[in-house]
Scaffold this active site. Structure first.
Site, short mmCIF file in Angstrom:
data_model
loop_
_atom_site.label_atom_id
_atom_site.label_comp_id
_atom_site.label_asym_id
_atom_site.label_seq_id
_atom_site.Cartn_x
_atom_site.Cartn_y
_atom_site.Cartn_z
N CYS A 1 0.84 -1.14 0.03
CA CYS A 1 0.07 -0.04 0.01
C CYS A 1 0.94 1.36 0.02
CB CYS A 1 -0.98 0.04 1.24
SG CYS A 1 0.15 0.01 2.79
N GLN A 2 2.05 1.31 0.28
CA GLN A 2 3.07 2.41 0.39
C GLN A 2 2.77 3.25 -0.75
OE1 GLN A 2 4.04 -0.55 1.40
NE2 GLN A 2 4.45 -0.71 3.29
#
Length: 351
Positions: free
Chosen positions: A82-83
């Protein structure tokens, strides 16, 4: 129902789905420590510790066929890192190769034709490429071309039995009729249980000091604190933060800044925890101070795992920092369990 868990991490989604009654068949992740943790907890599953871009879909399909002789329906879980899409990541870049990992699932979906697909990510994944041909837009276009029926929603983990404030974007895709949003289990309203709290999950843990390792559970441990941070947390009330400190303990950059009050904060016993990040072991990186004002330390690794609803016996591999990164990146197990139950119920109705 069989499960193939892409980008599995240490296995938060797989654990919840296993608890719901699904068969964890194959896992895949590039991270070596997460792979070791996954394999320790899911010995029944075949695991690929590879970059998805280097795995041939024909190889995976052949392996899955061997493990699915009963021809049970298949769920793909694709919780890509998700970063690249997180609002907390101020250094995210269009060139981050992790942005295109969701594209890699297309060929596996085409080959194995799963009946169900589950994607969980940060809110913002669905918006970040709204006006251009980004990875999520491409994914939706691909699924629609394969006649999948898609349900998108924002899930609050505390409404699914997790003692933690954590908003996530969720996609559920099905080859048959569109799924409904899985029903909430906790909150205000008829038939719902009360929101769970930090105390419900870690209130009975043995007392330890900063830097100590509990002799029975080696993951009930936390790093030592510097002399200055020890003094800071000694001044911090339950649910408190730097507003409790004498001025000499406040960083210069915070003296004229009213935001980021979670940094150096203690949790509250009677509320859900804040969102656990990959640095949830660190007192200075969020509201990760223990709520007991007689325990001057950050939460332990085991306490963090419980706030993500991992079972007590879940085994982690690596250092404190590596285990905490796995925990912070994980899908909360209880939320995944509720999604799994909803998928099974939906599949049952089709029979």
């Amino acid at each position: 129902m069989k499960v193939i868990d892409f980008f599995s991490g240490c296995g938060g989604a797989s654990e919840g789905l296993r608890q719901a009654g699904l068969d964890i068949t194959i896992g895949l992740d590039f991270d070596i420590r997460a792979a070791e943790t996954y394999q320790a907890n899911f010995p029944e599953a075949l695991f690929y510790n590879v970059d998805i871009r280097e795995l041939d879909e024909k190889v995976l399909a052949k392996a899955f066929k061997e493990k699915n002789r009963e021809k049970e329906p298949l769920l793909f879980v694709a919780c890509a890192p998700c970063q690249p899409f997180s609002t907390q990541n101020k250094s995210k870049s269009e060139d981050d190769i992790r942005r295109t990992l969701l594209d890699e699932t297309h060929r596996f979906i085409s080959k194995l034709k799963p009946e169900y697909i589950l994607v969980e990510n940060v809110p913002g994944l669905q918006k970040i490429d709204k006006e251009k041909d980004g990875p999520y837009k491409r994914f939706i276009t691909f699924l629609e071309s394969r006649k999948y029926k898609i349900r998108e929603f924002i899930a609050k983990s505390e409404e699914y039995g997790v003692p933690q404030k954590r908003k996530r974007f969720v996609l559920l895709a099905c080859k048959s009729e569109k799924m409904e949003i899985p029903p909430k289990t906790h909150g205000e309203g008829e038939g719902l249980s009360p929101i769970l709290t930090v105390k419900d999950f870690i209130g009975d843990f043995p007392v330890i000091a900063a830097g100590e390792i509990h002799p029975v559970d080696p993951w009930h441990r936390c790093p030592p604190l510097s002399e200055r941070n020890l003094e800071r947390i000694q001044h911090t009330l339950e649910g408190g933060d730097r507003r409790n400190w004498p001025e000499y303990l406040i960083n210069e950059c915070h003296k004229t800044h009213s935001g980021h009050m979670d940094v150096y904060g203690r949790m509250s016993w009677d509320k859900p925890a804040p969102t656990l990040t990959t640095r949830c072991y660190s007192y200075s990186n969020g509201r990760f101070g223990h709520p007991d004002t007689n325990q001057h330390r950050a939460i332990s690794v085991r306490e963090a795992s419980r706030l993500q609803t991992f079972p007590m016996g879940f085994e982690f591999k690596g250092s404190i920092a590596e285990a905490s990164r796995q925990i912070g990146n994980a899908v909360p197990c209880e939320m995944a369990k509720q999604f799994g139950l909803a998928i099974l119920q939906h599949n049952q109705k089709l029979k």
